[in-house]
Scaffold this motif. Structure first.
Motif, PDB file in Angstrom:
ATOM      1  N   GLU A   1       0.837  -1.325  -0.064  1.00  0.00           N
ATOM      2  CA  GLU A   1      -0.007   0.105  -0.109  1.00  0.00           C
ATOM      3  C   GLU A   1       0.912   1.357  -0.150  1.00  0.00           C
ATOM      4  OE1 GLU A   1      -3.284   2.315  -0.140  1.00  0.00           O
ATOM      5  OE2 GLU A   1      -3.094   0.050  -0.243  1.00  0.00           O
ATOM      6  N   ILE A   2       2.005   1.257   0.874  1.00  0.00           N
ATOM      7  CA  ILE A   2       2.733   2.305   0.942  1.00  0.00           C
ATOM      8  C   ILE A   2       3.523   2.665  -0.601  1.00  0.00           C
ATOM      9  CG2 ILE A   2       4.929   3.351   1.913  1.00  0.00           C
ATOM     10  CD1 ILE A   2       3.877   1.913   4.436  1.00  0.00           C
ATOM     11  N   GLU A   3       3.845   1.446  -1.161  1.00  0.00           N
ATOM     12  CA  GLU A   3       4.530   1.922  -2.300  1.00  0.00           C
ATOM     13  C   GLU A   3       3.447   2.239  -3.525  1.00  0.00           C
ATOM     14  OE1 GLU A   3       6.557  -2.253  -2.748  1.00  0.00           O
ATOM     15  OE2 GLU A   3       8.006  -1.704  -1.041  1.00  0.00           O
ATOM     16  N   ALA A   4       2.384   1.688  -3.408  1.00  0.00           N
ATOM     17  CA  ALA A   4       1.376   2.271  -4.380  1.00  0.00           C
ATOM     18  C   ALA A   4       1.156   3.538  -4.324  1.00  0.00           C
ATOM     19  CB  ALA A   4       0.101   1.413  -4.097  1.00  0.00           C
ATOM     20  N   ALA A   5       1.289   4.270  -3.032  1.00  0.00           N
ATOM     21  CA  ALA A   5       1.206   5.556  -2.986  1.00  0.00           C
ATOM     22  C   ALA A   5       2.339   6.402  -3.157  1.00  0.00           C
ATOM     23  CB  ALA A   5       0.512   5.888  -1.347  1.00  0.00           C
ATOM     24  N   GLY A   6       3.438   5.707  -3.619  1.00  0.00           N
ATOM     25  CA  GLY A   6       4.561   6.600  -3.981  1.00  0.00           C
ATOM     26  C   GLY A   6       5.603   6.722  -2.832  1.00  0.00           C
ATOM     27  N   GLY A   7       5.206   6.015  -1.469  1.00  0.00           N
ATOM     28  CA  GLY A   7       6.133   6.266  -0.494  1.00  0.00           C
ATOM     29  C   GLY A   7       7.123   5.291  -0.291  1.00  0.00           C
ATOM     30  N   THR A   8       7.835   5.624   0.597  1.00  0.00           N
ATOM     31  CA  THR A   8       8.933   4.695   1.163  1.00  0.00           C
ATOM     32  C   THR A   8       8.720   4.466   2.658  1.00  0.00           C
ATOM     33  OG1 THR A   8      10.285   6.569   1.994  1.00  0.00           O
ATOM     34  CG2 THR A   8      10.741   6.017  -0.185  1.00  0.00           C
ATOM     35  N   HIS A   9       9.448   3.268   2.763  1.00  0.00           N
ATOM     36  CA  HIS A   9       9.107   2.661   4.368  1.00  0.00           C
ATOM     37  C   HIS A   9      10.337   2.163   4.870  1.00  0.00           C
ATOM     38  CE1 HIS A   9       8.960  -1.084   2.524  1.00  0.00           C
ATOM     39  NE2 HIS A   9       8.306  -0.452   1.553  1.00  0.00           N
ATOM     40  N   GLU A  10      10.277   1.968   6.211  1.00  0.00           N
ATOM     41  CA  GLU A  10      11.455   1.110   6.958  1.00  0.00           C
ATOM     42  C   GLU A  10      10.621   0.416   7.920  1.00  0.00           C
ATOM     43  OE1 GLU A  10      14.553   3.294   8.698  1.00  0.00           O
ATOM     44  OE2 GLU A  10      14.952   4.846   7.056  1.00  0.00           O
ATOM     45  N   THR A  11      11.184  -0.929   7.981  1.00  0.00           N
ATOM     46  CA  THR A  11      10.485  -1.609   9.105  1.00  0.00           C
ATOM     47  C   THR A  11      11.357  -2.094  10.417  1.00  0.00           C
ATOM     48  OG1 THR A  11       9.406  -2.549   7.231  1.00  0.00           O
ATOM     49  CG2 THR A  11       9.398  -3.707   9.344  1.00  0.00           C
ATOM     50  N   VAL A  12      10.484  -2.113  11.720  1.00  0.00           N
ATOM     51  CA  VAL A  12      11.401  -2.363  12.893  1.00  0.00           C
ATOM     52  C   VAL A  12      10.386  -3.363  13.646  1.00  0.00           C
ATOM     53  CG1 VAL A  12      12.826  -0.232  13.088  1.00  0.00           C
ATOM     54  CG2 VAL A  12      10.679  -0.432  14.050  1.00  0.00           C
ATOM     55  N   GLU A  13      11.020  -4.247  14.176  1.00  0.00           N
ATOM     56  CA  GLU A  13      10.375  -5.133  14.950  1.00  0.00           C
ATOM     57  C   GLU A  13      10.486  -4.964  16.490  1.00  0.00           C
ATOM     58  OE1 GLU A  13      12.090  -9.173  13.742  1.00  0.00           O
ATOM     59  OE2 GLU A  13      10.741  -9.281  12.025  1.00  0.00           O
ATOM     60  N   VAL A  14       9.525  -5.216  17.239  1.00  0.00           N
ATOM     61  CA  VAL A  14       9.538  -5.121  18.755  1.00  0.00           C
ATOM     62  C   VAL A  14       9.154  -6.417  19.334  1.00  0.00           C
ATOM     63  CG1 VAL A  14       9.414  -2.464  18.568  1.00  0.00           C
ATOM     64  CG2 VAL A  14       7.179  -3.891  18.597  1.00  0.00           C
ATOM     65  N   PRO A  15       9.301  -6.739  20.573  1.00  0.00           N
ATOM     66  CA  PRO A  15       8.889  -7.996  21.367  1.00  0.00           C
ATOM     67  C   PRO A  15       7.405  -8.180  21.140  1.00  0.00           C
ATOM     68  CG  PRO A  15      10.532  -6.867  22.519  1.00  0.00           C
ATOM     69  CD  PRO A  15       9.963  -5.816  21.567  1.00  0.00           C
ATOM     70  N   GLY A  16       6.608  -7.245  21.542  1.00  0.00           N
ATOM     71  CA  GLY A  16       5.184  -7.374  21.332  1.00  0.00           C
ATOM     72  C   GLY A  16       4.035  -6.341  21.238  1.00  0.00           C
ATOM     73  N   ALA A  17       2.973  -6.260  21.283  1.00  0.00           N
ATOM     74  CA  ALA A  17       2.137  -5.277  20.864  1.00  0.00           C
ATOM     75  C   ALA A  17       2.320  -4.273  21.977  1.00  0.00           C
ATOM     76  CB  ALA A  17       0.661  -5.855  20.654  1.00  0.00           C
ATOM     77  N   LEU A  18       2.597  -4.262  22.999  1.00  0.00           N
ATOM     78  CA  LEU A  18       2.613  -3.328  23.976  1.00  0.00           C
ATOM     79  C   LEU A  18       3.956  -2.306  23.681  1.00  0.00           C
ATOM     80  CD1 LEU A  18       2.038  -4.896  27.296  1.00  0.00           C
ATOM     81  CD2 LEU A  18       0.570  -3.116  26.391  1.00  0.00           C
ATOM     82  N   GLU A  19       4.864  -2.763  23.033  1.00  0.00           N
ATOM     83  CA  GLU A  19       6.049  -1.946  22.625  1.00  0.00           C
ATOM     84  C   GLU A  19       5.935  -1.456  21.497  1.00  0.00           C
ATOM     85  OE1 GLU A  19       6.870  -4.682  25.629  1.00  0.00           O
ATOM     86  OE2 GLU A  19       6.468  -5.314  23.643  1.00  0.00           O
ATOM     87  N   VAL A  20       4.775  -1.586  20.827  1.00  0.00           N
ATOM     88  CA  VAL A  20       4.604  -0.865  19.310  1.00  0.00           C
ATOM     89  C   VAL A  20       4.450   0.758  19.485  1.00  0.00           C
ATOM     90  CG1 VAL A  20       3.040  -0.739  17.354  1.00  0.00           C
ATOM     91  CG2 VAL A  20       3.635  -2.861  18.083  1.00  0.00           C
ATOM     92  N   PRO A  21       3.688   1.278  20.400  1.00  0.00           N
ATOM     93  CA  PRO A  21       3.266   2.747  20.724  1.00  0.00           C
ATOM     94  C   PRO A  21       4.695   3.256  21.110  1.00  0.00           C
ATOM     95  CG  PRO A  21       1.864   1.532  21.973  1.00  0.00           C
ATOM     96  CD  PRO A  21       2.505   0.535  21.181  1.00  0.00           C
ATOM     97  N   ILE A  22       5.245   2.589  22.097  1.00  0.00           N
ATOM     98  CA  ILE A  22       6.524   2.974  22.657  1.00  0.00           C
ATOM     99  C   ILE A  22       7.589   3.218  21.621  1.00  0.00           C
ATOM    100  CG2 ILE A  22       8.426   2.483  24.361  1.00  0.00           C
ATOM    101  CD1 ILE A  22       6.371   0.842  25.902  1.00  0.00           C
TER     102      ILE A  22
END
Length: 176
Positions: free
Chosen positions: A43-64
């Protein structure tokens, strides 16, 4: 099952300057997470955007992680991805409520966040929602972030700040 339901989708926004998004994923259920990320990237690429991806241990750490990235980086928006499956304890409610609340608070501070953290009863429900060729909730979360970026760019300064600011006044009431 909800897979057959149809719903209205906004047109994909367009951008003069390509948006840069951070995908933050909790890969606790790796197969589900991989599908969510694939949908978001597409979806991001279809809109012409760029992205980076990071992993975190769990859902609680996502907003942090998103909060840290906002303070220390230069992303236009964020895609929050993960999956929480109900278990036998109240931990499910804590993780669902607090991760969602954390993302909402970030959004209310002016961050452009798309929430793609699945909260489901079973892994089968998660698969149906995650599949990029199915309900594509990862793509939907990326689309939400892109729409919010488009709104923020349309409305002006991306970094106006939120809350109180200090202003010094000179004689005659002019701002210094």
């Amino acid at each position: 099952m909800a897979a057959a339901e149809e719903h209205y989708e906004l047109e994909r926004p367009s951008f003069e300057k390509a948006p840069k998004l951070l995908i933050v994923v909790a890969p606790y259920y790796k197969d589900i997470a991989d599908e969510l990320v694939a949908g978001a990237r597409t979806e991001i690429e279809a809109a012409g955007g760029t992205h980076e991806t990071v992993e975190v241990p769990g859902a609680l750490e996502v907003p942090i992680a998103i909060g840290i990235a906002e303070r220390m980086s230069n992303f236009d928006g964020y895609v929050a991805l993960g999956c929480v499956i109900r278990g036998e304890t109240t931990h499910y409610e804590t993780v669902c409520n607090d991760s969602s609340r954390g993302l909402m608070l970030l959004g209310l501070q002016g961050l452009c966040v798309g929430n793609g953290i699945l909260t489901v009863e079973t892994k089968d429900q998660a698969r149906v929602r995650a599949e990029a060729k199915g309900q594509n909730k990862g793509g939907g979360a990326a689309a939400a972030a892109l729409h919010l970026i488009a709104l923020s760019r349309n409305w002006g300064n991306a970094r106006k700040g939120v809350g109180f600011t200090s202003t010094l006044l000179a004689k005659g009431g002019e701002t210094v």
